[in-house]
Scaffold this active site. Structure first.
Site, PDB file in Angstrom:
ATOM      1  N   CYS A 167     -59.742 -71.125 -44.803  1.00 12.48           N
ATOM      2  CA  CYS A 167     -60.116 -71.358 -43.412  1.00 12.48           C
ATOM      3  C   CYS A 167     -61.558 -71.807 -43.236  1.00 12.48           C
ATOM      4  O   CYS A 167     -61.890 -72.476 -42.264  1.00 12.48           O
ATOM      5  CB  CYS A 167     -59.864 -70.085 -42.599  1.00 12.48           C
ATOM      6  SG  CYS A 167     -60.748 -68.624 -43.209  1.00 12.48           S
ATOM      7  N   CYS A 176     -58.980 -62.228 -49.287  1.00 10.42           N
ATOM      8  CA  CYS A 176     -58.906 -61.937 -47.853  1.00 10.42           C
ATOM      9  C   CYS A 176     -57.741 -60.993 -47.567  1.00 10.42           C
ATOM     10  O   CYS A 176     -57.888 -60.009 -46.827  1.00 10.42           O
ATOM     11  CB  CYS A 176     -58.755 -63.231 -47.058  1.00 10.42           C
ATOM     12  SG  CYS A 176     -58.703 -62.992 -45.266  1.00 10.42           S
ATOM     13  N   MET A 211     -51.917 -61.139 -36.101  1.00  9.55           N
ATOM     14  CA  MET A 211     -51.668 -62.440 -35.482  1.00  9.55           C
ATOM     15  C   MET A 211     -52.823 -63.402 -35.754  1.00  9.55           C
ATOM     16  O   MET A 211     -53.933 -63.183 -35.280  1.00  9.55           O
ATOM     17  CB  MET A 211     -51.456 -62.274 -33.977  1.00  9.55           C
ATOM     18  CG  MET A 211     -50.276 -61.383 -33.618  1.00  9.55           C
ATOM     19  SD  MET A 211     -50.012 -61.280 -31.822  1.00  9.55           S
ATOM     20  CE  MET A 211     -49.478 -62.971 -31.456  1.00  9.55           C
ATOM     21  N   GLY A 255     -51.112 -68.682 -35.422  1.00 16.41           N
ATOM     22  CA  GLY A 255     -50.185 -69.710 -35.889  1.00 16.41           C
ATOM     23  C   GLY A 255     -48.748 -69.396 -35.517  1.00 16.41           C
ATOM     24  O   GLY A 255     -48.434 -68.369 -34.909  1.00 16.41           O
ATOM     25  N   VAL A 256     -47.848 -70.295 -35.917  1.00 17.23           N
ATOM     26  CA  VAL A 256     -46.439 -70.156 -35.574  1.00 17.23           C
ATOM     27  C   VAL A 256     -45.832 -68.909 -36.228  1.00 17.23           C
ATOM     28  O   VAL A 256     -45.095 -68.159 -35.590  1.00 17.23           O
ATOM     29  CB  VAL A 256     -45.656 -71.415 -36.009  1.00 17.23           C
ATOM     30  CG1 VAL A 256     -44.174 -71.265 -35.680  1.00 17.23           C
ATOM     31  CG2 VAL A 256     -46.217 -72.651 -35.334  1.00 17.23           C
ATOM     32  N   ASP A 257     -46.121 -68.694 -37.506  1.00 17.28           N
ATOM     33  CA  ASP A 257     -45.452 -67.649 -38.260  1.00 17.28           C
ATOM     34  C   ASP A 257     -45.680 -66.255 -37.674  1.00 17.28           C
ATOM     35  O   ASP A 257     -44.725 -65.532 -37.364  1.00 17.28           O
ATOM     36  CB  ASP A 257     -45.907 -67.682 -39.723  1.00 17.28           C
ATOM     37  CG  ASP A 257     -45.595 -69.010 -40.394  1.00 17.28           C
ATOM     38  OD1 ASP A 257     -44.584 -69.625 -40.021  1.00 17.28           O
ATOM     39  OD2 ASP A 257     -46.375 -69.431 -41.263  1.00 17.28           O
ATOM     40  N   SER A 258     -46.938 -65.865 -37.521  1.00 11.72           N
ATOM     41  CA  SER A 258     -47.215 -64.522 -37.009  1.00 11.72           C
ATOM     42  C   SER A 258     -46.818 -64.393 -35.540  1.00 11.72           C
ATOM     43  O   SER A 258     -46.441 -63.301 -35.090  1.00 11.72           O
ATOM     44  CB  SER A 258     -48.693 -64.168 -37.196  1.00 11.72           C
ATOM     45  OG  SER A 258     -49.535 -65.100 -36.554  1.00 11.72           O
TER      46      SER A 258
END
Length: 381
Positions: A217, A120, A27, A30-33
């Site tokens: 990021c 990453c 997680m 954000g919205v997606d995870s």
């Protein structure tokens, strides 16, 4: 090994009830995870949310609203509370610095154009975090990436997302087969990001309207040079801007401020024809510029190849595929000529402009959505 379909499988591919299937969800806040975690929790899975703290949130490198920043950790924890599953934050600052940030800086200093998001995924999320998921006795790990995992006749396969505009295959080409066996990507089949946000609203998630995070990021406002100068003080040494014949056209304040294919901001106006950065000579501290046609590349050397095909890469002298040499460009027809299992020469049937060392070259099946892996472009042009 062919998949045994004699028993009914749950949505994650296991022959047992969701309540007996533990899944760790990576997680980011954000919205997606968040939607992935909420969807799986609503289906009755034993969900464990994990968020990685990747850098010091008070440092100048971190940018507001970026992936894995302080606010995002709070948002991930809040979603877990809303949906009623446990959530953990793991401190991966040292791992992230050693495996991603330092290489990013060193690659730029060497005249390359790195893609830290790939490293990453490869070295942190799909390596250390995946091992943590196994330590938690999870059956699999799920992420919010837009890519698809499908079972083929031989093994699990990696496929592009249903939504071309959201497809993240360029950033996930280095996923190893053993990682792919363990990973799940529940959003890859969705037709659009709007569909994801509709699910977020359906579950009443507090992040339903949260803006998308930026790819890198730790780079504030896309200013790579400022980050590198902070990481490697004194790295931006001045030098000359020269044409391909060695004529001095101007001065620059550091090779790290330039990338292959760059046209604007060269500071050498007044010339009859536009010039582009065609090469960076780090040792000589020179930025070499020339006409656009010099950017045209047909043959690309690729190494550190991760091959996901059913047969060995070296089992054929040539592979006729599609390749993508930048995340923003569509795949184009090409021929892979293997040199070894991890190195090849890639011939583009239509030349591309601005191919740069440090970028990825990702391989796609010409007749389906399957991804055959890819490698790293490694030599200047």
């Amino acid at each position: 090994m062919a998949l045994d379909t004699s028993e009914k499988l749950n949505s994650l591919g296991f022959a047992k009830p969701p309540s007996e299937t533990r899944v760790v969800v990576a997680m980011s806040g954000g919205v997606d995870s968040s939607v992935v975690a909420a969807q799986l929790a609503s289906e009755g899975y034993d969900v464990v949310g994990v968020t990685l703290q990747l850098y010091d949130h008070g440092a100048a490198l971190a940018k507001k609203g970026a992936c894995c920043a302080g606010l995002d950790i709070h948002d991930a924890r809040r979603v877990a509370e809303e949906m009623g599953f446990p959530h953990y934050v793991l401190d991966y600052e040292n791992v992230f610095k050693d495996a991603v940030i330092d290489e990013f800086a060193d690659s730029y200093l060497a005249g390359a154009t790195p893609v830290p998001c790939i490293r990453c995924n490869e070295r942190v999320k799909f390596k250390d975090l995946l091992e943590t998921a196994k330590d938690l006795e999870a059956d699999c790990m799920a992420t919010g990436h837009y890519i698809q995992r499908k079972m083929g006749p031989e093994k699990a396969e990696l496929h592009s997302a249903a939504d071309d505009a959201r497809d993240q295959s360029y950033f996930l080409f280095s996923t190893k087969q053993e990682q792919l066996d363990y990973l799940r990507f529940p959003l890859g089949h969705l037709p659009s990001k709007d569909a994801t946000r509709e699910l977020a609203s359906k579950f009443g998630l507090s992040v339903a309207d949260k803006p998308d995070s930026q790819d890198i990021c730790f780079v504030p406002n896309g200013n790579y040079a400022a980050v590198i100068e902070k990481l490697r003080p004194g790295a931006a040494e001045p030098g000359e801007i020269v044409d391909v014949e060695g004529n001095v056209l101007g001065q620059h304040n550091g090779v790290i401020h330039y990338t292959i294919g760059q046209r604007r901001g060269l500071g050498i106006g007044g010339l009859a024809d536009p010039l582009y950065v065609v090469r960076l000579d780090v040792d000589a501290k020179q930025v070499i510029v020339g006409p656009k046609e010099l950017l045209s590349t047909r043959t690309i050397p690729v190494r550190e190849i991760n091959w996901l095909g059913d047969a060995l890469l070296t089992s054929q002298e040539e592979w006729h595929v599609l390749v993508r040499v930048r995340s923003t460009r569509p795949p184009k027809p090409a021929i892979i000529r293997p040199i070894s299992e991890t190195e090849a020469s890639v011939e583009l049937l239509t030349p591309e402009d601005g191919v740069s060392p440090g970028q990825a070259c990702v391989f796609y099946d010409a007749d389906s959505t399957r991804i055959f892996g890819g490698g790293w472009i490694w030599r200047g042009y």
